[in-house]
Design an enzyme around this catalytic site. Structure first.
Site, PDB file in Angstrom:
ATOM      1  N   ARG A   1       3.660  17.506  -3.956  1.00 19.70           N
ATOM      2  CA  ARG A   1       3.793  16.307  -4.797  1.00 19.70           C
ATOM      3  C   ARG A   1       2.857  15.206  -4.323  1.00 19.70           C
ATOM      4  O   ARG A   1       2.249  14.509  -5.133  1.00 19.70           O
ATOM      5  CB  ARG A   1       5.248  15.837  -4.805  1.00 19.70           C
ATOM      6  CG  ARG A   1       5.495  14.693  -5.774  1.00 19.70           C
ATOM      7  CD  ARG A   1       6.956  14.361  -5.902  1.00 19.70           C
ATOM      8  NE  ARG A   1       7.502  13.853  -4.664  1.00 19.70           N
ATOM      9  CZ  ARG A   1       8.807  13.630  -4.446  1.00 19.70           C
ATOM     10  NH1 ARG A   1       9.694  13.884  -5.408  1.00 19.70           N
ATOM     11  NH2 ARG A   1       9.230  13.152  -3.305  1.00 19.70           N
TER      12      ARG A   1
ATOM     13  N   LEU B   1      10.205  11.211 -12.139  1.00 21.24           N
ATOM     14  CA  LEU B   1       9.609  11.811 -10.948  1.00 21.24           C
ATOM     15  C   LEU B   1      10.168  13.219 -10.778  1.00 21.24           C
ATOM     16  O   LEU B   1      11.365  13.443 -10.982  1.00 21.24           O
ATOM     17  CB  LEU B   1       9.962  10.968  -9.714  1.00 21.24           C
ATOM     18  CG  LEU B   1       9.297  11.474  -8.434  1.00 21.24           C
ATOM     19  CD1 LEU B   1       7.821  11.094  -8.415  1.00 21.24           C
ATOM     20  CD2 LEU B   1       9.994  10.938  -7.207  1.00 21.24           C
TER      21      LEU B   1
ATOM     22  N   TYR C   1       3.478   7.394  -2.010  1.00 19.22           N
ATOM     23  CA  TYR C   1       4.316   7.605  -0.833  1.00 19.22           C
ATOM     24  C   TYR C   1       5.177   8.841  -0.985  1.00 19.22           C
ATOM     25  O   TYR C   1       5.291   9.407  -2.078  1.00 19.22           O
ATOM     26  CB  TYR C   1       5.198   6.372  -0.582  1.00 19.22           C
ATOM     27  CG  TYR C   1       6.381   6.231  -1.535  1.00 19.22           C
ATOM     28  CD1 TYR C   1       6.195   5.844  -2.858  1.00 19.22           C
ATOM     29  CD2 TYR C   1       7.669   6.509  -1.106  1.00 19.22           C
ATOM     30  CE1 TYR C   1       7.276   5.732  -3.720  1.00 19.22           C
ATOM     31  CE2 TYR C   1       8.758   6.386  -1.959  1.00 19.22           C
ATOM     32  CZ  TYR C   1       8.553   6.000  -3.264  1.00 19.22           C
ATOM     33  OH  TYR C   1       9.616   5.896  -4.122  1.00 19.22           O
TER      34      TYR C   1
ATOM     35  N   ARG D   1     -10.923  -7.907  -2.864  1.00 16.44           N
ATOM     36  CA  ARG D   1     -10.065  -7.774  -4.040  1.00 16.44           C
ATOM     37  C   ARG D   1     -10.867  -7.770  -5.338  1.00 16.44           C
ATOM     38  O   ARG D   1     -11.486  -8.772  -5.711  1.00 16.44           O
ATOM     39  CB  ARG D   1      -9.031  -8.904  -4.079  1.00 16.44           C
ATOM     40  CG  ARG D   1      -8.011  -8.698  -5.201  1.00 16.44           C
ATOM     41  CD  ARG D   1      -6.981  -9.805  -5.274  1.00 16.44           C
ATOM     42  NE  ARG D   1      -6.028  -9.520  -6.352  1.00 16.44           N
ATOM     43  CZ  ARG D   1      -6.297  -9.702  -7.652  1.00 16.44           C
ATOM     44  NH1 ARG D   1      -7.460 -10.185  -8.027  1.00 16.44           N
ATOM     45  NH2 ARG D   1      -5.387  -9.391  -8.565  1.00 16.44           N
TER      46      ARG D   1
ATOM     47  N   LYS E   1       4.255   9.372  -7.688  1.00 16.54           N
ATOM     48  CA  LYS E   1       5.137   8.672  -6.754  1.00 16.54           C
ATOM     49  C   LYS E   1       4.376   7.475  -6.170  1.00 16.54           C
ATOM     50  O   LYS E   1       3.956   7.474  -5.007  1.00 16.54           O
ATOM     51  CB  LYS E   1       5.640   9.622  -5.663  1.00 16.54           C
ATOM     52  CG  LYS E   1       6.887   9.091  -4.968  1.00 16.54           C
ATOM     53  CD  LYS E   1       7.643  10.179  -4.255  1.00 16.54           C
ATOM     54  CE  LYS E   1       8.777   9.679  -3.400  1.00 16.54           C
ATOM     55  NZ  LYS E   1       9.820   8.935  -4.097  1.00 16.54           N
TER      56      LYS E   1
ATOM     57  N   HIS F   1     -10.551  -5.274  -9.216  1.00 17.02           N
ATOM     58  CA  HIS F   1      -9.728  -4.199  -9.775  1.00 17.02           C
ATOM     59  C   HIS F   1     -10.336  -2.796  -9.717  1.00 17.02           C
ATOM     60  O   HIS F   1      -9.628  -1.850  -9.389  1.00 17.02           O
ATOM     61  CB  HIS F   1      -9.304  -4.555 -11.203  1.00 17.02           C
ATOM     62  CG  HIS F   1      -8.323  -5.693 -11.276  1.00 17.02           C
ATOM     63  ND1 HIS F   1      -8.651  -6.979 -10.905  1.00 17.02           N
ATOM     64  CD2 HIS F   1      -7.026  -5.725 -11.663  1.00 17.02           C
ATOM     65  CE1 HIS F   1      -7.593  -7.767 -11.064  1.00 17.02           C
ATOM     66  NE2 HIS F   1      -6.593  -7.032 -11.521  1.00 17.02           N
TER      67      HIS F   1
ATOM     68  N   GLU G   1      16.142   8.532 -15.414  1.00 18.08           N
ATOM     69  CA  GLU G   1      16.525   8.881 -14.043  1.00 18.08           C
ATOM     70  C   GLU G   1      17.055   7.625 -13.367  1.00 18.08           C
ATOM     71  O   GLU G   1      17.050   6.544 -13.939  1.00 18.08           O
ATOM     72  CB  GLU G   1      15.332   9.449 -13.271  1.00 18.08           C
ATOM     73  CG  GLU G   1      14.181   8.462 -13.122  1.00 18.08           C
ATOM     74  CD  GLU G   1      12.974   9.025 -12.375  1.00 18.08           C
ATOM     75  OE1 GLU G   1      13.128   9.945 -11.547  1.00 18.08           O
ATOM     76  OE2 GLU G   1      11.856   8.516 -12.622  1.00 18.08           O
TER      77      GLU G   1
END
Ligand code: PDD
Length: 286
Positions: A54, A207, A35, A102, A149, A104, A182
């Site tokens: 990014r 990040l 995101y 579903r 991210k 993996h 952070e």
């Protein structure tokens, strides 16, 4: 004209209250997605190039296909901002690996799923900027790819909740060597005895914040030295000044770390100067 909020979901603009994704979206089941949060200031999207850079890097690292070109994405983001009539606020963009039964491993065929929302607010609270905020240190329990991210934010959620319950605004995460990595959704900075800005160097442990990047350039252009090195909890508690940066907090002074008041408990002069520089940057069209 209706004032209802509009979201973008996989190619369609839909009412926010009716917007949904499939129950087998891998973002929902595996947090298999990334995101970005971008600021809208006076109807303009702020620092888009580093946000797109990014985003593309995060997607590349996870081998999720770029769902559309940067130009097409730009059209969608601006359209969502326009349709929601946001003057000052944030845009949220999420890209997941898509919908599949579903299992993996990466699915053979899945289209990346794209969601964009925009809202007013999500900006620094004036009182926090003037008086500063308290941060609470917590162990950094995240994975070894904090440079991506990813929407997998459970440790960040737990850290922020712990900070909130302890009366803090943000959590500063601490590694096994007692060094601050952070915040849960911000980058961490201090001002050392020589007046240098100190922030942790980019690596897999943090990040690469867009606000961090921009502020570093603004500081250097104003002859404020930036030193990228890890700093400890002890050093931070004894620092001359401390602050956090992010898309939603801009530059926000930190005046308390756990039980320790930083300097005289008021935002310092360097931090105040950086707040001004960042505000000027926002007011300057790219
Ligand atoms: N958070 N570190 C982490 C872990 C973050 O989640 C963020 C951003 C930052 C600051 O990055 P930037 O300056 O690009 O906003 C640092 C966003 C705002 C969020 O999750 O809401």
């Amino acid at each position: 004209m209706s004032l209802s909020r509009i979201a973008y979901v996989n190619g369609r603009y839909v009412p926010h209250h009716a917007a949904g994704v499939h129950i087998e979206d891998r973002g929902y089941q595996f947090a298999d997605g990334v995101y970005e949060v971008m600021a809208i200031d006076n109807r303009r999207l702020v620092d888009m190039t580093p946000h797109y850079d990014r985003l593309e890097r995060s997607l590349r690292e996870l081998r999720i296909e770029l769902p559309m070109t940067r130009a097409a994405l730009d059209v969608v983001l601006h359209e969502v901002v326009r349709r929601n009539r946001v003057r000052n606020g944030i845009v949220y963009l999420q890209v997941t690996r898509g919908v599949a039964t579903r299992d993996h491993p990466f699915p053979k065929r899945a289209e990346p799923a794209v969601v964009v929302t925009a809202r007013r607010g999500g900006r620094p609270n004036p009182q926090n900027r003037e008086e500063g905020v308290a941060v609470v240190t917590v162990p950094d329990i995240r994975w070894a790819r904090c440079d991506i991210k990813s929407v997998s934010l459970l440790p960040n959620v737990l850290a922020k909740q712990a900070a909130k319950e302890a009366g803090g605004f943000e959590a500063w995460q601490v590694d096994a060597d007692d060094m601050i990595t952070e915040g849960s959704s911000t980058n961490a900075w201090i001002v050392d005895a020589d007046g240098n800005l100190v922030t942790r160097p980019l690596a897999n442990t943090i990040l690469s914040g867009v606000t961090r990047l921009v502020l570093k350039q603004l500081a250097e252009e104003s002859d404020i030295r930036v030193v990228e090195r890890p700093f400890s909890v002890e050093e931070a508690k004894n620092a001359r000044e401390a602050f956090i940066t992010s898309t939603t907090s801009f530059v926000t002074p930190v005046v308390r770390i756990d039980d320790r008041v930083i300097a005289n408990g008021r935002p310092g002069s360097t931090t105040t100067r950086l707040i001004e520089l960042y505000d000027q940057h926002l007011a300057t069209p790219a």
